[in-house]
Motif scaffolding. Structure first.
Motif, PDB file in Angstrom:
ATOM      1  N   ASP A 452       0.840  -1.198   0.000  1.00  0.00           N
ATOM      2  CA  ASP A 452       0.000   0.000   0.000  1.00  0.00           C
ATOM      3  C   ASP A 452       0.878   1.252   0.000  1.00  0.00           C
ATOM      4  O   ASP A 452       1.471   1.596   1.024  1.00  0.00           O
ATOM      5  CB  ASP A 452      -0.917   0.009   1.224  1.00  0.00           C
ATOM      6  CG  ASP A 452      -1.941   1.139   1.165  1.00  0.00           C
ATOM      7  OD1 ASP A 452      -1.844   1.997   0.258  1.00  0.00           O
ATOM      8  OD2 ASP A 452      -2.845   1.168   2.018  1.00  0.00           O
ATOM      9  N   PRO A 453       0.949   1.963  -1.133  1.00  0.00           N
ATOM     10  CA  PRO A 453       1.795   3.169  -1.191  1.00  0.00           C
ATOM     11  C   PRO A 453       1.344   4.271  -0.245  1.00  0.00           C
ATOM     12  O   PRO A 453       2.122   5.160   0.076  1.00  0.00           O
ATOM     13  CB  PRO A 453       1.660   3.621  -2.656  1.00  0.00           C
ATOM     14  CG  PRO A 453       1.231   2.400  -3.401  1.00  0.00           C
ATOM     15  CD  PRO A 453       0.381   1.633  -2.450  1.00  0.00           C
ATOM     16  N   GLN A 454       0.072   4.217   0.193  1.00  0.00           N
ATOM     17  CA  GLN A 454      -0.424   5.246   1.098  1.00  0.00           C
ATOM     18  C   GLN A 454       0.062   5.044   2.525  1.00  0.00           C
ATOM     19  O   GLN A 454      -0.119   5.914   3.371  1.00  0.00           O
ATOM     20  CB  GLN A 454      -1.958   5.254   1.079  1.00  0.00           C
ATOM     21  CG  GLN A 454      -2.561   5.462  -0.300  1.00  0.00           C
ATOM     22  CD  GLN A 454      -2.057   6.723  -0.986  1.00  0.00           C
ATOM     23  OE1 GLN A 454      -1.970   7.779  -0.366  1.00  0.00           O
ATOM     24  NE2 GLN A 454      -1.708   6.607  -2.258  1.00  0.00           N
ATOM     25  N   THR A 498      10.468  -1.130  -2.078  1.00  0.00           N
ATOM     26  CA  THR A 498      10.344   0.291  -1.750  1.00  0.00           C
ATOM     27  C   THR A 498      10.250   1.140  -3.012  1.00  0.00           C
ATOM     28  O   THR A 498       9.448   2.089  -3.072  1.00  0.00           O
ATOM     29  CB  THR A 498      11.549   0.742  -0.906  1.00  0.00           C
ATOM     30  OG1 THR A 498      11.610  -0.023   0.302  1.00  0.00           O
ATOM     31  CG2 THR A 498      11.444   2.216  -0.552  1.00  0.00           C
ATOM     32  N   SER A 499      11.042   0.820  -4.026  1.00  0.00           N
ATOM     33  CA  SER A 499      11.009   1.629  -5.251  1.00  0.00           C
ATOM     34  C   SER A 499       9.632   1.585  -5.903  1.00  0.00           C
ATOM     35  O   SER A 499       9.141   2.602  -6.407  1.00  0.00           O
ATOM     36  CB  SER A 499      12.082   1.152  -6.236  1.00  0.00           C
ATOM     37  OG  SER A 499      11.813  -0.152  -6.711  1.00  0.00           O
ATOM     38  N   LYS A 500       8.980   0.429  -5.892  1.00  0.00           N
ATOM     39  CA  LYS A 500       7.638   0.313  -6.464  1.00  0.00           C
ATOM     40  C   LYS A 500       6.627   1.136  -5.671  1.00  0.00           C
ATOM     41  O   LYS A 500       5.775   1.836  -6.230  1.00  0.00           O
ATOM     42  CB  LYS A 500       7.220  -1.162  -6.495  1.00  0.00           C
ATOM     43  CG  LYS A 500       5.791  -1.419  -6.967  1.00  0.00           C
ATOM     44  CD  LYS A 500       5.567  -0.999  -8.402  1.00  0.00           C
ATOM     45  CE  LYS A 500       4.185  -1.432  -8.877  1.00  0.00           C
ATOM     46  NZ  LYS A 500       3.859  -0.860 -10.218  1.00  0.00           N
ATOM     47  N   LEU A 501       6.708   1.090  -4.343  1.00  0.00           N
ATOM     48  CA  LEU A 501       5.788   1.857  -3.498  1.00  0.00           C
ATOM     49  C   LEU A 501       5.968   3.359  -3.705  1.00  0.00           C
ATOM     50  O   LEU A 501       4.991   4.107  -3.823  1.00  0.00           O
ATOM     51  CB  LEU A 501       6.021   1.490  -2.024  1.00  0.00           C
ATOM     52  CG  LEU A 501       5.634   0.071  -1.601  1.00  0.00           C
ATOM     53  CD1 LEU A 501       6.157  -0.222  -0.207  1.00  0.00           C
ATOM     54  CD2 LEU A 501       4.122  -0.114  -1.648  1.00  0.00           C
ATOM     55  N   VAL A 502       7.227   3.802  -3.742  1.00  0.00           N
ATOM     56  CA  VAL A 502       7.491   5.224  -3.933  1.00  0.00           C
ATOM     57  C   VAL A 502       7.026   5.672  -5.317  1.00  0.00           C
ATOM     58  O   VAL A 502       6.404   6.735  -5.475  1.00  0.00           O
ATOM     59  CB  VAL A 502       8.988   5.529  -3.738  1.00  0.00           C
ATOM     60  CG1 VAL A 502       9.311   6.960  -4.135  1.00  0.00           C
ATOM     61  CG2 VAL A 502       9.396   5.281  -2.294  1.00  0.00           C
ATOM     62  N   HIS A 503       7.303   4.852  -6.332  1.00  0.00           N
ATOM     63  CA  HIS A 503       6.863   5.179  -7.694  1.00  0.00           C
ATOM     64  C   HIS A 503       5.349   5.338  -7.750  1.00  0.00           C
ATOM     65  O   HIS A 503       4.819   6.303  -8.309  1.00  0.00           O
ATOM     66  CB  HIS A 503       7.310   4.076  -8.656  1.00  0.00           C
ATOM     67  CG  HIS A 503       6.671   4.158 -10.004  1.00  0.00           C
ATOM     68  ND1 HIS A 503       5.462   3.535 -10.285  1.00  0.00           N
ATOM     69  CD2 HIS A 503       7.033   4.789 -11.150  1.00  0.00           C
ATOM     70  CE1 HIS A 503       5.119   3.774 -11.537  1.00  0.00           C
ATOM     71  NE2 HIS A 503       6.058   4.530 -12.076  1.00  0.00           N
ATOM     72  N   ASP A 504       4.610   4.383  -7.167  1.00  0.00           N
ATOM     73  CA  ASP A 504       3.145   4.445  -7.217  1.00  0.00           C
ATOM     74  C   ASP A 504       2.615   5.644  -6.451  1.00  0.00           C
ATOM     75  O   ASP A 504       1.658   6.294  -6.878  1.00  0.00           O
ATOM     76  CB  ASP A 504       2.551   3.154  -6.658  1.00  0.00           C
ATOM     77  CG  ASP A 504       2.771   1.961  -7.576  1.00  0.00           C
ATOM     78  OD1 ASP A 504       3.229   2.182  -8.708  1.00  0.00           O
ATOM     79  OD2 ASP A 504       2.489   0.830  -7.169  1.00  0.00           O
ATOM     80  N   ASN A 505       3.225   5.944  -5.310  1.00  0.00           N
ATOM     81  CA  ASN A 505       2.773   7.106  -4.539  1.00  0.00           C
ATOM     82  C   ASN A 505       2.973   8.393  -5.323  1.00  0.00           C
ATOM     83  O   ASN A 505       2.127   9.286  -5.302  1.00  0.00           O
ATOM     84  CB  ASN A 505       3.533   7.171  -3.215  1.00  0.00           C
ATOM     85  CG  ASN A 505       3.132   8.363  -2.365  1.00  0.00           C
ATOM     86  OD1 ASN A 505       3.683   9.452  -2.522  1.00  0.00           O
ATOM     87  ND2 ASN A 505       2.174   8.159  -1.479  1.00  0.00           N
ATOM     88  N   ILE A 506       4.084   8.499  -6.028  1.00  0.00           N
ATOM     89  CA  ILE A 506       4.406   9.714  -6.779  1.00  0.00           C
ATOM     90  C   ILE A 506       3.599   9.820  -8.063  1.00  0.00           C
ATOM     91  O   ILE A 506       3.055  10.878  -8.387  1.00  0.00           O
ATOM     92  CB  ILE A 506       5.917   9.731  -7.104  1.00  0.00           C
ATOM     93  CG1 ILE A 506       6.737  10.045  -5.851  1.00  0.00           C
ATOM     94  CG2 ILE A 506       6.232  10.755  -8.193  1.00  0.00           C
ATOM     95  CD1 ILE A 506       8.227   9.953  -6.070  1.00  0.00           C
TER      96      ILE A 506
END
Length: 804
Positions: A452-454, A498-506
């Motif tokens: 969950d990126p949130q 982490t890179s996938k989560l940060v990418h999706d959040n951005i």
């Protein structure tokens, strides 16, 4: 006020004019550093000496007991390893030699012609002084001083004998089968140009002096990865962007002879020996045989076929700090390495062993003229068996990051020096990992269980918001001045999860409910979103996620991107045909190659990476990626050494503009850094975003091409239909949450470099968000975290209330 060789200088001058020298002339001034590596505000006459002092200032605002500057060059006994006496001695000898009349240079006529050409400055983009000096070091040691044919043989000059004896001794201690010469140039100072100059010098002399053993026409260029290998293709004379022609590295009449060079560019991984006959386990069992590794000759025919039959090959190692022969660790060193550090050291040593073993095989099979190492950080790594941070003993030329800053060759990095968070020794966003490391997934994307990126840590979300707010201002300023390119924001993460989560959040992502219905979750950063307001994926993405798992999974390039970028992909294929002559291979190009080309062309108008504004990666941005439009860097990983910090920050140090001002210097350009504890400090100054000079814009041709004009429909408005469900409020003592900087991260951060202007990083740009939007997001968040629907949340703002 202090006095110097240039008169009285106020402390403010240190911050008002960080660039002291022209990039095209020998440095004449430098900023004085105090005993702790701190700038004193004093300008000193003369060039900065090469030494082991690194500026590691403390944060401007400390909230605890501050430790003295760490000496990363001292071993456990306090002994200092300092080979820079040799570097300074050679530098002084070359300064004297450079001033001699041409008749006393003691070099070949071909070398003299090249030196005149490079020093004249009569080129579209003349070499920097540091680039010429690095090549002059090699020329002086080889032609003027005279390289002994064998180790231990007396050189021509007494002074030169000392330098060669030092070089041979350093190699004997660490590389007994090789003779390596290292050239240290700061990241962004142009190592690729230096490599082109060395190739030109060797080749043209070898063509004109075929009997000389000092020169060679065969070159093996070794890179630490495929991305860097792709970038180095400009060293091939037949490449469309060849440096020899586009940058006029050699005079026009010499280009023909340069074509006789045989150049092979590879990555060190290719040195890994394969089986002579590839057999699976069933075939091995049926034939009752064990696989046999290929010989040195077989491996080299596969890796460097065009060089077979040649002698005295010249090797150029790019990012050469990865190439060394490790020493056995002592019991104390073994004990000190634990966890991730031990795993990283093992991986680094295995890579270094493979690299240097490959070079030793080249020497045994083909013979080596010389190995030239190029790196901004030619230091031994932790776990190598050498003291961490000690300089390679065979470094003969040094142009440090401070030298590059004082000459304006690179952007000036600014890091947080204070914020509004109480407690702690350093600003929160200086070393972000200390605050978020334990809250992020530890494994790869498929195994993390964190999807969950949130739910990323609040401190990380605040860091993204604050740094993005400053990026947005930079973006608007560049656009206002019509530069035709856009600034780039990069994020370096600890792992693929982490890179996938940060990418999706951005950038935004789709979520699916239990009924299979999908809806778009918009990205937190408007300029980085990969979806339009209707939830449709943009044909050309704004944010690029690049990591090894993504490449292997085939998620790298979408069909929509391929369709939208068809002209650029066709141009890329044509360039491949021009370079290789193999049209069939170009037509079969895969998504991985396209993705690497996107990476290599970020910020370049008319090419595949033109639309990219944000790049999120794991380790692929630590070195070798050279987009010059990077202005903001966010580190979301541990940084164990200052060497790694400099490597990552180096991705943002390349300048956008190389136009000289009225003082024959470059104007200051800045790179703002969060999450990377690369320690700079400065006196606070009012920050103004200064865009690079205007660039030439290419406009559509009218009326000749009016028939291909594209017009977009005018949207009069949108209608939103909300459900008619009744919302009821139930409040408890836990319904109130007080937001503080400790909970959500720093809301105000000051970024500054060792010199130059200060930048304010804050969340002011979020003030334009409508109160109703904030209420709904908080209510939605409360619903997601409320569990089985029994919890209720009251959100109040600007006199209105929403209950959930």
């Amino acid at each position: 006020m202090p006095r110097t060789g240039w008169g009285v200088v106020s402390t403010e001058a240190f911050f008002d004019s960080p660039i002291l020298n022209s990039p095209y002339r020998r440095p004449e001034r430098h900023w004085q550093l105090g005993d702790g590596g701190q700038p004193t505000g004093v300008v000193e006459h003369g060039r900065r000496r090469s030494d082991l002092t690194t500026p590691i200032p403390k944060p401007r605002s400390t909230r605890g007991k501050s430790a003295a500057q760490a000496d990363i060059f001292a071993d456990a006994l306090g002994d200092i390893y300092d080979p820079t006496e040799i570097i300074n001695g050679i530098r002084q000898a070359i300064d004297t030699w450079r001033e001699l009349p041409e008749s006393q240079w003691q070099v070949t006529p071909t070398t003299a012609r090249l030196l005149r050409h490079w020093r004249s400055g009569e080129m579209p983009l003349p070499p920097f002084f540091c680039q010429i000096e690095a090549v002059e070091t090699v020329i002086w040691l080889t032609e003027v001083a005279g390289k002994p044919e064998h180790k231990g043989r007396k050189a021509k000059l007494a002074t030169a004998q000392r330098y060669w004896e030092h070089l041979f001794a350093a190699n004997e201690a660490s590389n007994p089968d090789l003779v390596r010469m290292a050239l240290k140039l700061a990241t962004g100072a142009g190592k690729t140009t230096v490599m082109a100059m060395l190739i030109a010098w060797h080749t043209l002399n070898a063509v004109r002096h075929p009997n000389s053993k000092r020169f060679s026409k065969g070159f093996l260029i070794v890179a630490p990865g495929i991305t860097i290998k792709d970038r180095l293709r400009v060293l091939q004379p037949n490449d469309p962007e060849s440096y020899y022609s586009t940058r006029h590295i050699v005079p026009e009449d010499m280009l023909r002879d340069l074509g006789q060079a045989k150049i092979v560019i590879t990555n060190y991984h290719s040195f890994k020996k394969k089986d002579e006959v590839s057999l699976n386990k069933v075939q091995q069992a049926a034939l009752a045989t064990e696989p046999k590794q290929e010989s040195d000759g077989s491996m080299l025919r596969r890796v460097a076929g065009p060089l077979m039959g040649m002698k005295n090959i010249v090797v150029l190692n790019d990012e050469a700090h990865h190439c060394y022969r490790e020493r056995p660790l002592s019991p104390e060193e073994e004990k000190a390495l634990k966890g991730d550090e031990k795993a990283e050291a093992k991986e680094a040593n295995e890579a270094a062993r493979l690299w240097i073993s490959g070079l030793e095989a080249v020497k045994r099979t083909l013979g080596l003229n010389m190995v030239y190492d190029l790196s901004a950080t030619p230091f031994f790594l932790r776990g190598s068996g050498y003291r961490e941070g000690s300089l390679f003993g065979w470094v003969m030329s040094d142009f440090s990051l401070m030298d590059a800053i004082e000459c304006g060759i690179v952007k000036l990095p600014r890091v947080p020096i204070m914020d509004n968070v109480e407690g702690g020794d350093t600003p929160m966003f200086r070393n972000l990992w200390e605050h978020v490391g334990t809250k992020l997934p530890k494994k790869g994307r498929a195994k993390s269980g964190f999807d969950d990126p949130q739910k990323l840590p609040n401190e990380l979300l605040s860091a993204i918001d604050a740094l993005y707010g400053h990026y947005e201002k930079t973006f608007d300023t560049w656009k206002e001045h019509g530069l035709g390119v856009e600034p780039v924001f990069i994020v370096v993460c600890n792992n693929t999860a982490t890179s996938k989560l940060v990418h999706d959040n951005i950038a935004g992502y789709e979520i699916e409910d239990k009924d299979g219905n999908k809806r778009l979750m918009a990205g937190a950063c408007k300029l980085f979103r990969n979806f339009d307001p209707d939830g449709v994926a943009l044909p050309k993405m704004r944010t690029l996620l690049i990591d090894s798992q993504q490449i292997e999974s085939g998620e790298a390039i979408s069909a929509e991107f391929k369709a939208a970028a068809e002209p650029e992909i066709a141009r890329f294929k044509d360039e491949l045909v021009q370079r290789t002559g193999d049209r069939a291979a170009a037509e079969k190009i895969d998504d991985t190659a396209i993705l690497r080309e996107v990476m290599n062309t970020v910020g370049r108008p008319g090419q595949l990476g033109e639309a990219i504004r944000c790049v999120v990666s794991v380790s692929m941005l630590t070195e070798g990626w050279d987009a010059n439009t990077v202005t903001h860097v966010l580190g979301v990983r541990a940084f164990g050494t200052q060497l790694l910090c400099e490597q990552v920050i180096g991705r943002a140090l390349r300048r956008v503009s190389y136009r000289l001002n009225d003082e024959d210097r470059f104007d200051v350009e800045y790179a703002d850094i969060f999450g990377i504890p690369f320690d700079f400090t400065a006196q606070p100054q009012t920050a103004t975003i200064k865009p690079p000079p205007p660039m030439v814009r290419v406009e559509a041709i009218s009326p000749e091409r009016d028939d291909v004009e594209i017009r977009f429909p005018r949207v009069e408005g949108y209608r939103t239909e909300l459900p008619r469900d009744t919302l009821r409020a139930e409040f408890t003592d836990d319904s109130t949450l007080e937001l503080t900087p400790d909970l959500v991260g720093a809301a105000q951060t000051v970024n500054s470099g060792i010199v130059g202007e200060e930048a304010q990083m804050n969340l002011d740009h979020l003030a334009d968000t409508r109160p109703a939007t904030i209420q709904l997001r908080l209510a939605d968040h409360g619903q997601d975290s409320g569990g089985n629907g029994r919890s209720s949340v009251e959100v109040r703002s600007a006199g209105s209330t929403i209950w959930l």
